[in-house]
Write a protein that holds these residues in place. Structure first.
Motif, PDB file in Angstrom:
ATOM      1  N   TRP A  46       0.895  -1.189   0.038  1.00 39.97           N
ATOM      2  CA  TRP A  46       0.171  -0.158   0.078  1.00 39.97           C
ATOM      3  C   TRP A  46       0.938   1.153   0.057  1.00 39.97           C
ATOM      4  N   LEU A  47       2.036   1.146   0.634  1.00 39.72           N
ATOM      5  CA  LEU A  47       2.975   2.267   0.844  1.00 39.72           C
ATOM      6  C   LEU A  47       3.677   2.680  -0.338  1.00 39.72           C
ATOM      7  N   ALA A  48       3.966   1.676  -1.047  1.00 41.24           N
ATOM      8  CA  ALA A  48       4.867   1.790  -2.439  1.00 41.24           C
ATOM      9  C   ALA A  48       4.400   2.726  -3.152  1.00 41.24           C
ATOM     10  N   PRO A  49       3.399   2.623  -3.901  1.00 43.91           N
ATOM     11  CA  PRO A  49       2.613   3.656  -4.639  1.00 43.91           C
ATOM     12  C   PRO A  49       2.733   5.056  -4.169  1.00 43.91           C
ATOM     13  N   LEU A  50       2.372   5.136  -2.908  1.00 44.90           N
ATOM     14  CA  LEU A  50       2.471   6.457  -2.195  1.00 44.90           C
ATOM     15  C   LEU A  50       3.816   7.253  -2.275  1.00 44.90           C
ATOM     16  N   LEU A  51       4.731   6.369  -1.727  1.00 42.66           N
ATOM     17  CA  LEU A  51       6.021   6.840  -1.875  1.00 42.66           C
ATOM     18  C   LEU A  51       6.533   7.261  -3.226  1.00 42.66           C
ATOM     19  N   ALA A  52       6.170   6.271  -4.054  1.00 36.92           N
ATOM     20  CA  ALA A  52       6.746   6.826  -5.477  1.00 36.92           C
ATOM     21  C   ALA A  52       6.197   8.355  -5.900  1.00 36.92           C
ATOM     22  N   PHE A  53       4.716   8.170  -5.697  1.00 35.80           N
ATOM     23  CA  PHE A  53       4.126   9.371  -6.038  1.00 35.80           C
ATOM     24  C   PHE A  53       4.574  10.696  -5.153  1.00 35.80           C
ATOM     25  N   THR A  54       4.535  10.544  -3.939  1.00 35.57           N
ATOM     26  CA  THR A  54       4.900  11.912  -3.179  1.00 35.57           C
ATOM     27  C   THR A  54       6.344  12.278  -3.357  1.00 35.57           C
ATOM     28  N   PHE A  55       7.185  11.264  -3.681  1.00 43.23           N
ATOM     29  CA  PHE A  55       8.715  12.113  -3.747  1.00 43.23           C
ATOM     30  C   PHE A  55       8.824  12.492  -5.313  1.00 43.23           C
ATOM     31  N   ALA A  56       8.199  11.819  -6.153  1.00 44.18           N
ATOM     32  CA  ALA A  56       8.291  12.422  -7.516  1.00 44.18           C
ATOM     33  C   ALA A  56       7.707  13.867  -7.529  1.00 44.18           C
ATOM     34  N   LEU A  57       6.687  14.080  -6.980  1.00 43.93           N
ATOM     35  CA  LEU A  57       6.044  15.306  -6.772  1.00 43.93           C
ATOM     36  C   LEU A  57       6.895  16.313  -5.890  1.00 43.93           C
ATOM     37  N   ALA A  58       7.426  15.855  -4.942  1.00 44.38           N
ATOM     38  CA  ALA A  58       8.131  16.852  -3.968  1.00 44.38           C
ATOM     39  C   ALA A  58       9.492  17.340  -4.788  1.00 44.38           C
ATOM     40  N   ALA A  59      10.002  16.553  -5.516  1.00 40.71           N
ATOM     41  CA  ALA A  59      11.255  17.001  -6.186  1.00 40.71           C
ATOM     42  C   ALA A  59      11.274  18.320  -6.767  1.00 40.71           C
ATOM     43  N   PHE A  60       9.950  18.623  -7.370  1.00 40.98           N
ATOM     44  CA  PHE A  60       9.860  19.984  -8.138  1.00 40.98           C
ATOM     45  C   PHE A  60       9.812  21.189  -7.163  1.00 40.98           C
ATOM     46  N   ALA A  61       9.803  20.930  -5.902  1.00 41.31           N
ATOM     47  CA  ALA A  61       9.453  22.323  -4.949  1.00 41.31           C
ATOM     48  C   ALA A  61      10.557  23.260  -5.199  1.00 41.31           C
ATOM     49  N   VAL A  62      11.653  22.549  -5.691  1.00 38.35           N
ATOM     50  CA  VAL A  62      12.946  23.631  -5.421  1.00 38.35           C
ATOM     51  C   VAL A  62      13.135  24.267  -7.086  1.00 38.35           C
ATOM     52  N   ILE A  63      12.292  23.797  -8.111  1.00 41.23           N
ATOM     53  CA  ILE A  63      12.698  24.014  -9.250  1.00 41.23           C
ATOM     54  C   ILE A  63      12.222  25.649  -9.562  1.00 41.23           C
ATOM     55  N   PRO A  64      13.097  26.429  -9.935  1.00 43.60           N
ATOM     56  CA  PRO A  64      12.361  27.721  -9.981  1.00 43.60           C
ATOM     57  C   PRO A  64      11.835  27.982 -11.505  1.00 43.60           C
ATOM     58  N   VAL A  65      10.703  28.523 -11.563  1.00 45.66           N
ATOM     59  CA  VAL A  65       9.882  28.815 -12.795  1.00 45.66           C
ATOM     60  C   VAL A  65       9.995  30.222 -13.190  1.00 45.66           C
ATOM     61  N   GLY A  66      10.398  31.327 -12.368  1.00 48.93           N
ATOM     62  CA  GLY A  66      10.696  32.607 -12.646  1.00 48.93           C
ATOM     63  C   GLY A  66      11.548  33.329 -11.617  1.00 48.93           C
ATOM     64  N   PRO A  67      11.879  34.546 -11.666  1.00 49.32           N
ATOM     65  CA  PRO A  67      12.959  35.144 -10.808  1.00 49.32           C
ATOM     66  C   PRO A  67      12.371  35.217  -9.611  1.00 49.32           C
ATOM     67  N   ASP A  68      13.392  35.471  -8.814  1.00 47.13           N
ATOM     68  CA  ASP A  68      12.802  35.501  -7.173  1.00 47.13           C
ATOM     69  C   ASP A  68      11.694  34.702  -6.690  1.00 47.13           C
ATOM     70  N   GLY A  69      10.656  35.174  -6.506  1.00 47.22           N
ATOM     71  CA  GLY A  69       9.590  34.510  -5.551  1.00 47.22           C
ATOM     72  C   GLY A  69       8.950  33.333  -6.452  1.00 47.22           C
ATOM     73  N   TRP A  70       9.654  33.041  -7.579  1.00 42.33           N
ATOM     74  CA  TRP A  70       8.874  32.023  -8.492  1.00 42.33           C
ATOM     75  C   TRP A  70       9.156  30.658  -8.180  1.00 42.33           C
ATOM     76  N   VAL A  71       9.218  30.297  -6.908  1.00 44.95           N
ATOM     77  CA  VAL A  71       9.716  28.947  -6.415  1.00 44.95           C
ATOM     78  C   VAL A  71       9.059  28.689  -5.308  1.00 44.95           C
ATOM     79  N   VAL A  72       8.634  27.421  -4.939  1.00 44.97           N
ATOM     80  CA  VAL A  72       7.939  26.872  -3.750  1.00 44.97           C
ATOM     81  C   VAL A  72       8.955  27.191  -2.578  1.00 44.97           C
ATOM     82  N   ALA A  73      10.146  26.515  -2.711  1.00 43.55           N
ATOM     83  CA  ALA A  73      11.052  26.482  -1.559  1.00 43.55           C
ATOM     84  C   ALA A  73      12.443  27.036  -2.135  1.00 43.55           C
ATOM     85  N   ASN A  74      12.820  28.114  -1.753  1.00 37.50           N
ATOM     86  CA  ASN A  74      14.201  28.568  -2.293  1.00 37.50           C
ATOM     87  C   ASN A  74      15.424  28.042  -1.381  1.00 37.50           C
TER      88      ASN A  74
END
Lengths: 325, 396
Positions: free
Chosen positions: A78-106
């Motif tokens: 039950w846990l495996a798909p959840l892990l795969a999904f969550t971490f795949a999604l989490a990785a994007f948090a630090v990728i900046p899409v625009g200058p300065d504030g345009w990132v979830v976690a700098n």
């Protein structure tokens, strides 16, 4: 404090929704695009140009019977798909899409964070293979671990010269550096090539997609999964592709920076560069064979890693001598 | 002190593959003994597509049996029709007219190309390449359309008759076939470009699944799988039928007997088949298409209105069939998979006493364990595909 948290939460929500939307439409692009390579039409019946196909697919997949194999380790299964999904999604948090504030976690160690998140996602794959209590998924899971051992070092080694030159692990600052000095694909072409090859393995795309090789392993690690759990794996797999492509665009093609002095619009330029890599991977997918996993490991350790190391040393020498940093 | 590491306990894994599996080419079941990813042994289990055609054929007249023959090897079905007809014709002493022989050769080679296209398509798919599959199916579609023109059927043509053919070629056939041949050689070059020379393909196929010439002969391999091992045996050259000896074509040979050779040999065979078809088209002269012997050929339709004798023959042939003189016969032919022949025992009645098919897929499949032992599991499906078994042909 609360305000900042709220802003981050909103950003994260928007990003997650955007990513899930991107995921849905990447399946459409994938199927239509592959069809173009293969002298056929692809899905074009549901909605205009088949644009509603992803929704139809999702509805179909979710309403399938959810089966748990009798021999499965229920918790991990039950846990495996959840892990795969969550971490795949989490990785994007630090990728900046625009200058300065345009990132979830700098984050100051953004590069490390992306690595940690996308490698943790392997747990999802491996645990799925292990917990399914079935032989084909087990082999798929083992192959993914073997592949990880192969590409991981080359991937890390290829990114070090970039970090050295930019003098930071913060992805936003790496983009800023490229904005000033020019893109890393110019300075770091060998590193780019090594990184691209290794990240094909990281995204488990052709020619390194042996963890779910349909021809031998039926569906690899997710053979025994159905319904929503299958959807979670499917999303995770494509999110890897999305995040991997976005990361290459950020690291080597200047991320959100507008090329050729064009007007700067947040999101747009990253999207364009990202789409370039999505297409490139699709192209490779349509034209190449699958390697054997032992060949891939030999290639990663015998060619990619030494090449990356040598290039890293050259860059280090240049940075220390030339004072580029 | 670092303690001595305990020896890791490992086990062999017994993996059941099929009969429902994406790449067992139908309903083959393999029991694979694995050490990690290394194949220690493979045991093919057959019989999931057993239809009892050979037995059924004992209870049908010689003409009715033509319904069953193409259903054994549904990819190169024309070869089965032809092999069966040749055996019966030999017992009867029938004289097949020139035009019918040429048409038979043309259609047989077309069918061989269609079969090899499937081979290349699925073989490369088993190596993870998606696109060639669709390209090859485009060509195959054109061939199936041609067959539909000729016989009304795409798969099970039912076009051959004992002593000749059912009817003459339709008018559109020759120009359409020429149109197909114009592009075909170029397309084969394209397919070759899709995989030959690709380092990944070389890595997956070179030196993988080697069958030595001795093993190939010992296991009774024929066709492309045998020739890939370097043994020059093509029934069309060794025991010519349908005037194959008068056609100018080469028999491509491999050197090492690995997956690579088995793939490329068949690719080259497609080119040679196209060559034979071109020569056949040049020889196509108007003429009769059936042995006029009324004992086994239906009388011409227009005679039925004027000749009592024709009506009697027609009635006899349609109800009880024709009688074949007692004897045993075996005519070897070359199907896309190898030597194919119908061993028929006739007891003088209108149905065969016994029919036994020498089906090449059955013998070729025997060599799978030889080729696969010691290889990686990932290569097993490619090796299986390169032996080109058709389960209908194996089980019958």
């Amino acid at each position: 404090m609360i305000g900042a948290l709220f802003v981050t939460a909103v950003k994260a929500l928007v990003l997650i929704l955007a990513l899930l939307f991107a995921f849905a439409y990447i399946t459409w692009i994938m199927r239509r695009g592959l069809a173009r390579f293969q002298v056929r039409l692809g899905p074009n019946r549901v909605g205009p140009f088949g644009l509603l196909q992803p929704i139809a697919d999702a509805v179909k997949a979710i309403f399938k019977e959810d089966i748990t194999v009798a021999q499965a380790d229920r918790l991990l299964y039950w846990l495996a798909p959840l892990l795969a999904f969550t971490f795949a999604l989490a990785a994007f948090a630090v990728i900046p899409v625009g200058p300065d504030g345009w990132v979830v976690a700098n984050l100051d160690m953004g590069v490390l964070y992306v690595f940690a998140a996308s490698e943790l996602a392997i747990y999802g794959v491996f645990l799925a293979g292990w917990a399914s209590g079935s032989k084909y998924p087990l082999m798929g899971g083992l192959r993914s671990i073997a592949a990880l051992v192969g590409y991981e070092l080359a991937l890390g080694m290829a990114i070090l010269p970039v970090v050295l030159m930019a003098g930071t692990l913060n992805l936003q600052e790496i983009v800023e550096w490229q904005k000033q000095h020019g893109y890393f694909i110019v300075y770091q072409l060998p590193a780019f090539l090594i990184y691209f090859i290794a990240s094909l393995a990281e995204m488990s795309r052709t020619p390194f997609d042996f963890a779910e090789a349909e021809q031998e392993l039926v569906a690899g690690f997710h053979t025994e999964y159905s319904s929503t759990k299958f959807v979670a794996f499917y999303i995770a797999e494509l999110l890897h592709w999305i995040v991997g492509s976005a990361l290459i665009a950020t690291l080597f093609l200047g991320g959100w920076d507008a090329p050729f002095g064009l007007p700067e619009i947040p999101v747009l330029w990253l999207f364009v560069k990202w789409a370039l890599f999505i297409f490139l991977v699709l192209w490779i997918w349509a034209s190449w064979f699958r390697t054997r996993y032992d060949q891939m490991i030999r290639f990663a350790w015998g060619v990619l890693l030494p090449a990356a190391t040598v290039w890293f040393l050259i860059t280090a020498y240049y940075v220390v001598k030339g004072g580029m940093a | 002190m670092i303690p001595e590491p305990k020896e890791l306990r490992t086990e062999e894994m017994l993996l059941n593959m099929g009969p429902q599996h994406p790449s067992t080419h139908g309903v083959l079941r393999l029991v694979v003994k694995l050490a990690g990813e290394e194949v220690l042994d493979v045991v093919p289990h057959i019989g999931y597509l057993h239809t009892g055609f050979e037995k059924t054929m004992e209870n049908r007249t010689y003409h009715q049996n033509i319904t069953y023959t193409p259903r054994m090897d549904y990819l190169h079905s024309f070869a089965h029709d032809l092999a069966y007809a040749l055996s019966v014709e030999k017992l009867l002493g029938a004289e097949v007219p020139e035009r019918a022989r040429v048409i038979r050769v043309i259609l047989n080679e077309l069918s061989r190309i269609a079969s090899h296209l499937i081979f290349v398509a699925t073989g490369l798919l088993d190596l993870g390449a998606l696109t060639p599959f669709f390209y090859a199916f485009r060509e195959r579609e054109a061939i199936l359309d041609l067959f539909e023109w000729v016989s009304g059927q795409r798969f099970h043509h039912n076009y051959i008759r004992i002593g000749g053919l059912r009817e003459d070629l339709p008018e559109e056939f020759v120009p359409e076939l020429k149109k197909f041949l114009d592009t075909f050689d170029h397309r084969v070059d394209d397919y070759q470009g899709l995989f030959v020379g690709s380092p990944i393909f070389e890595g997956r196929a070179r030196g993988v699944g080697v069958i030595s010439a001795e093993d190939a002969i010992a296991y009774g391999l024929t066709g492309g799988s045998l020739r890939a091992s370097g043994v020059n045996y093509d029934v069309r050259k060794a025991y010519p039928y349908c005037d194959y000896e008068t056609y100018d074509f080469e028999v491509p040979l491999g050197e090492r007997g690995d997956t690579w050779d088995r793939m490329v040999v068949r690719l080259e065979e497609m080119r040679q088949s196209a060559r034979i078809i071109r020569q056949g088209l040049e020889r196509l002269e108007p003429g009769p298409i059936r042995d006029p012997n009324p004992h086994f050929s239906f009388p011409p339709r227009e005679l039925l209105a004027t000749s009592m004798e024709a009506v009697i023959y027609h009635f006899k042939l349609a109800t009880e069939g024709f009688e074949v003189p007692p004897g045993e016969v075996y005519v070897p032919t070359e199907s896309a998979r190898g030597e194919l022949g119908y061993y028929i025992v006739a007891d003088g009645g209108s149905m065969p006493y016994r029919v036994k098919v020498r089906a090449p897929s059955f013998f070729n499949l025997q060599a799978l364990p030889v080729a696969a032992r010691g290889q990686f599991f990932q290569d097993l499906v490619a090796i299986l595909a390169s032996l080109d078994p058709v389960m209908g042909d194996v089980d019958r």
